[in-house]
Design an enzyme around this catalytic site. Structure first.
Site, PDB file in Angstrom:
ATOM      1  N   LYS A  87       0.837  -1.198   0.000  1.00  0.00           N
ATOM      2  CA  LYS A  87       0.000   0.000   0.000  1.00  0.00           C
ATOM      3  C   LYS A  87       0.872   1.249   0.000  1.00  0.00           C
ATOM      4  CE  LYS A  87      -4.032  -2.019   0.070  1.00  0.00           C
ATOM      5  NZ  LYS A  87      -3.521  -3.312  -0.396  1.00  0.00           N
ATOM      6  N   ASP A  88       0.356   2.302  -0.634  1.00  0.00           N
ATOM      7  CA  ASP A  88       1.099   3.555  -0.762  1.00  0.00           C
ATOM      8  C   ASP A  88       1.460   4.139   0.602  1.00  0.00           C
ATOM      9  OD1 ASP A  88       0.810   3.279  -3.443  1.00  0.00           O
ATOM     10  OD2 ASP A  88      -0.555   4.955  -3.721  1.00  0.00           O
ATOM     11  N   LYS A  89       2.658   4.710   0.658  1.00  0.00           N
ATOM     12  CA  LYS A  89       3.083   5.396   1.876  1.00  0.00           C
ATOM     13  C   LYS A  89       2.292   6.681   2.069  1.00  0.00           C
ATOM     14  CE  LYS A  89       7.196   7.271   4.182  1.00  0.00           C
ATOM     15  NZ  LYS A  89       8.671   7.419   4.119  1.00  0.00           N
ATOM     16  N   SER A  91      -0.626   7.877   2.101  1.00  0.00           N
ATOM     17  CA  SER A  91      -2.046   7.536   2.170  1.00  0.00           C
ATOM     18  C   SER A  91      -2.400   7.190   3.605  1.00  0.00           C
ATOM     19  CB  SER A  91      -2.352   6.328   1.279  1.00  0.00           C
ATOM     20  OG  SER A  91      -1.766   5.147   1.817  1.00  0.00           O
TER      21      SER A  91
END
Length: 345
Positions: A87-89, A91
């Site tokens: 998962k994106d950092k 976010s």
């Protein structure tokens, strides 16, 4: 031939659009709260077993950082920590993790929370969480300072009905496409010892080739038109098959029971034939060094849907902003949906 320049900045904006390039612009990810991702497991936790499943809300941390934190907190090895996807950092991500531990152990979760980690839920389960087992991800996205609500509304409407190209998002390729530079280094014989970098490089090259096939179909007006020799994916699965084009196939495509696909290149022969095979080979022949790299790494030939249709897509205005939410199958990119709708500034 694959570009073998090892130190270039890659332009990843050349891939074609399904509905032409949008004119509307907006700001994205100004704050972590502008991009909220929630995982949907797709199976029920049993409440028993040697794996403790944790639903964690992380803020401005990547998945690996949370894994390292959990391993240290529980006194476990890093390989004892499981997760379903990266998962994106930048976010807020509500993500599941699993921690392998003795079934008789009653862990003390006091003090697990930090400034950027919040425990939302936990439950026992028999199997470790593995990459790719998610059913879907839900996205709640705020686009700030939208330049044209009318066009963005129209764009969202089109994508909610007709979908968007199922491109791998730019984050797959690293900063300025640097993962592709690593792929070029591997393709010319350099030995990469770091398994993480090696994995990113191989995945980036394979994803780039998939995007090239999808974009070529768009450029040649063959994106939603089935060709002779197509390979079809069963909706909601990784199963694929070939069948002569007939009225039954056209009906199933219209009902989205089956989907057109493009190759995830690897070792072995392409499953496509005839016109579809010719189109896919044109891309492969232009990147023969990467094709050979993927074969050397023993990746199998697989398929991925060319079109992505968001589920439960809703949007609303709020001041100068637009808030949109939708669900995507695991492995699909919200940024690819946004790309079709708005220019990010």
């Amino acid at each position: 031939m694959t570009d073998t320049n090892h130190f270039k900045d890659w332009d990843l904006n050349h891939w074609a659009y399904q509905h032409e390039k949008p004119n509307v612009s907006a700001e994205f990810k100004s704050e972590p709260e502008d991009f909220i991702v929630t995982e949907k497991l797709g199976f029920e936790l049993t409440g028993e077993g040697e794996n403790l499943f944790l639903l964690i809300e992380k803020r401005q941390l990547n998945t690996q950082q949370v894994c390292e934190y959990l391993a240290k907190f529980f006194g476990r090895r890093l390989r004892d920590i499981g997760y379903a996807g990266l998962k994106d950092k930048q976010s807020i991500s509500r993500q599941w993790f699993s921690v392998q531990m003795n079934v008789k152990q009653s862990p003390d979760l006091t003090g697990l929370d930090t400034e950027n980690i919040k425990l939302l839920q936990y439950k026992r389960h028999g199997k470790k969480l593995k990459v790719g087992v998610l059913a879907a991800n839900r996205f709640d996205i705020r686009l700030r300072n939208v330049t044209s609500f009318e066009e963005l509304d129209s764009r969202f409407s089109k994508v909610s009905k007709a979908g968007a190209p199922n491109y791998f998002g730019e984050q797959r390729f690293g900063f300025k496409g640097n993962n592709l530079n690593w792929a070029n280094r591997m393709a010319t014989g350099e030995q990469i010892r770091d398994k993480k970098i090696k994995g990113f490089a191989i995945s980036a090259a394979r994803s780039y080739l998939f995007n090239e096939v999808v974009s070529k179909r768009l450029h040649e007006n063959m994106y939603l038109t089935p060709l002779a020799g197509e390979v079809y994916l069963l909706a909601g699965s990784n199963s694929f098959f070939s069948q002569a084009l007939d009225d039954e196939i056209l009906k199933r495509l219209m009902e989205r029971d089956i989907l057109l696909s493009a190759p995830l290149f690897g070792d072995g022969e392409l499953a496509s034939t005839d016109a579809a095979h010719e189109l896919e080979c044109q891309v492969a022949n232009s990147h023969d060094a990467w094709i050979e790299l993927l074969k050397q790494q023993r990746l199998k030939q697989e398929r991925r849907a060319t079109n992505l249709l968001p589920e439960n897509m809703k949007w609303r205005t709020e001041g100068k902003d637009m808030i949109v939410s939708f669900e995507l199958p695991a492995g699909c990119f919200a940024t690819s949906v946004l790309r079709e709708c708005v220019n990010i500034v």
